[in-house]
Design a protein around this motif. Structure first.
Motif, mmCIF file in Angstrom:
data_model
loop_
_atom_site.group_PDB
_atom_site.id
_atom_site.type_symbol
_atom_site.label_atom_id
_atom_site.label_comp_id
_atom_site.label_asym_id
_atom_site.label_seq_id
_atom_site.Cartn_x
_atom_site.Cartn_y
_atom_site.Cartn_z
ATOM 1 N N ASP A 281 38.450 65.898 11.904
ATOM 2 C CA ASP A 281 38.073 67.140 12.586
ATOM 3 C C ASP A 281 36.671 67.044 13.185
ATOM 4 O OD1 ASP A 281 40.504 68.280 11.977
ATOM 5 O OD2 ASP A 281 39.769 69.303 10.176
ATOM 6 N N THR A 282 35.745 66.434 12.445
ATOM 7 C CA THR A 282 34.371 66.269 12.933
ATOM 8 C C THR A 282 34.344 65.373 14.166
ATOM 9 O OG1 THR A 282 33.509 66.535 10.693
ATOM 10 C CG2 THR A 282 32.047 65.504 12.313
ATOM 11 N N ILE A 283 35.037 64.253 14.093
ATOM 12 C CA ILE A 283 35.066 63.320 15.228
ATOM 13 C C ILE A 283 35.705 63.987 16.443
ATOM 14 C CG2 ILE A 283 36.056 61.157 16.096
ATOM 15 C CD1 ILE A 283 35.777 60.075 13.195
ATOM 16 N N MET A 284 36.804 64.715 16.227
ATOM 17 C CA MET A 284 37.482 65.372 17.344
ATOM 18 C C MET A 284 36.609 66.469 17.952
ATOM 19 S SD MET A 284 40.145 63.673 17.952
ATOM 20 C CE MET A 284 40.867 64.724 19.185
ATOM 21 N N SER A 285 35.832 67.161 17.138
ATOM 22 C CA SER A 285 34.916 68.174 17.652
ATOM 23 C C SER A 285 33.888 67.528 18.574
ATOM 24 C CB SER A 285 34.224 68.882 16.490
ATOM 25 O OG SER A 285 33.284 69.806 16.965
ATOM 26 N N ARG A 286 33.395 66.375 18.173
ATOM 27 C CA ARG A 286 32.442 65.643 19.022
ATOM 28 C C ARG A 286 33.116 65.163 20.306
ATOM 29 N NH1 ARG A 286 29.937 62.353 14.018
ATOM 30 N NH2 ARG A 286 28.666 64.054 13.195
ATOM 31 N N THR B 67 46.839 66.269 12.016
ATOM 32 C CA THR B 67 45.629 65.709 11.410
ATOM 33 C C THR B 67 45.962 64.967 10.125
ATOM 34 O OG1 THR B 67 44.303 67.470 12.388
ATOM 35 C CG2 THR B 67 43.324 66.276 10.555
ATOM 36 N N LYS B 68 46.876 65.507 9.324
ATOM 37 C CA LYS B 68 47.266 64.845 8.075
ATOM 38 C C LYS B 68 47.921 63.496 8.353
ATOM 39 C CE LYS B 68 47.839 68.941 5.232
ATOM 40 N NZ LYS B 68 48.760 69.763 4.463
ATOM 41 N N LEU C 100 34.520 56.909 25.610
ATOM 42 C CA LEU C 100 34.542 57.204 24.182
ATOM 43 C C LEU C 100 34.561 55.913 23.373
ATOM 44 C CD1 LEU C 100 37.213 60.065 24.092
ATOM 45 C CD2 LEU C 100 34.730 60.317 24.004
ATOM 46 N N SER C 101 34.155 56.020 22.118
ATOM 47 C CA SER C 101 34.207 54.852 21.230
ATOM 48 C C SER C 101 35.671 54.517 20.925
ATOM 49 C CB SER C 101 33.454 55.147 19.931
ATOM 50 O OG SER C 101 34.206 56.042 19.131
ATOM 51 N N PRO C 102 35.953 53.302 20.462
ATOM 52 C CA PRO C 102 37.335 52.932 20.145
ATOM 53 C C PRO C 102 37.983 53.860 19.109
ATOM 54 C CG PRO C 102 35.978 50.970 20.244
ATOM 55 C CD PRO C 102 35.052 52.141 20.367
ATOM 56 N N VAL C 103 37.214 54.289 18.104
ATOM 57 C CA VAL C 103 37.769 55.192 17.087
ATOM 58 C C VAL C 103 38.125 56.525 17.722
ATOM 59 C CG1 VAL C 103 37.226 56.480 14.984
ATOM 60 C CG2 VAL C 103 36.558 54.080 15.174
ATOM 61 N N GLN C 104 37.231 57.044 18.567
ATOM 62 C CA GLN C 104 37.494 58.313 19.238
ATOM 63 C C GLN C 104 38.716 58.199 20.151
ATOM 64 O OE1 GLN C 104 33.615 58.721 21.017
ATOM 65 N NE2 GLN C 104 32.937 60.234 19.486
#
Length: 160
Positions: A145-150, A130-131, A112-116
């Motif tokens: 949420d979008t990144i976590m879905s990926r 998430t907050k 995974l990418s560092p952000v992921q």
């Protein structure tokens, strides 16, 4: 910032700070403690406050950070070794399958990418909402949420 300026500009924000702390902590006593701790920290840095244009925003952000710290300290922790002692031993084949799945997951996470990876760390290893992750990373909740879905899709494909 002089004492009179501090009283006029900062102490006058105390009711708003108290309401905000009560909303975040859901406990009147802890809210009062958070406000008091924030005011104490602001007092020790009063020389710096004179140069800040939005004193209200600065004070409320300092209070929010204090409340988040208090919430983190409140979170219960579990010792992994004592937890492992209470679990029954798995049959050898199941233990081998679990080890293989763990290895697959570990390999997939490494790709995974560092952000992921950071988001997975904050959400599943540190248990943040998430907050909370949004406030820690500066990303919007919808972006998280979008990144976590990926991430879920990537992990699902790598592990199967």
């Amino acid at each position: 910032m002089t004492t009179d300026e501090f009283i006029r500009d900062i102490i006058s924000l105390q009711p708003a700070m108290r309401r905000m702390a009560e909303q975040l902590l859901h406990d009147n006593a802890q809210a009062a403690d958070a406000v008091q701790e924030t005011l104490t920290r602001l007092w020790t840095k009063r020389w710096k406050l004179g140069r800040i244009d939005d004193k209200s925003g600065y004070c409320l952000q300092a209070l929010r950070n204090e409340c988040l710290d208090m919430l983190r300290r409140r979170r219960p922790t579990v010792d992994a070794f004592s937890l492992a002692d209470t679990l029954p031993d798995a049959p050898p084949q199941e233990a081998l399958d679990a080890e293989q799945r763990f290895q697959q997951l570990e390999n997939a996470l490494a790709q995974l990418s560092p952000v992921q990876q950071q988001l997975v760390q904050l959400k599943y290893m540190e248990g943040h909402s998430t907050k909370e992750i949004a406030s820690l990373t500066g990303l919007s909740p919808s972006n998280i949420d979008t990144i976590m879905s990926r991430v879920y899709s990537i992990l699902r494909n790598k592990i199967q």
